[in-house]
Design a protein around this motif. Structure first.
Motif: not given
Length: 134
Positions: A96-107
């Motif tokens: 959950f947290h990793l996916i949020n970080c990935l989306l925040d960065v622009g993936f």
């Protein structure tokens, strides 16, 4: 295929190029796209935990060997272009947290498996997609 990236000039805080090497080609981590490396460093900073890259750059031969062994390695894999990585992740809280970080960065291309998360920045493929590996 042109690998004239400026990988030698990317200053990564959390990763080394060897973490992205294809198992059959020492030094191939330097063929990774610099934008991808910068984005991953930003993800690591936001995630605030170490990230383990399970697959970075792949030679065509290594990618074919994965497919021959039954792995879902696409013949058109973004790994072979230096545009994709798989990140180890095997629990729902980190996922959950990793996916949020990935989306925040622009993936905008994310694949979710039981033990890893795939991300790529391949402009030749559909954007704004999240898929699962069954």
């Amino acid at each position: 295929m042109n690998f004239a990236y400026i990988a030698d000039y990317v200053n990564m805080k959390y990763f080394t190029y060897t973490e992205f090497d294809s198992p059959d080609e020492v030094g191939s981590g330097k063929k990774m796209n610099p934008k991808l490396l910068i984005m991953l460093d930003m993800v690591r900073d936001k995630f605030d935990k170490p990230l383990h890259i399970t697959s970075g750059y792949r030679t065509k031969e290594y990618n074919e060997s994965l497919a021959a062994r039954g792995y879902k390695a696409s013949p058109n894999s973004s790994h072979c272009k230096g545009l994709a990585v798989d990140i180890a992740c095997n629990n729902s809280v980190d996922r959950f947290h990793l996916i949020n970080c990935l989306l925040d960065v622009g993936f905008k291309r994310i694949g979710i498996a039981n033990s890893f998360i795939h991300v790529d920045i391949d402009k030749d493929k559909a954007k704004e997609v999240i898929w699962t590996y069954a």
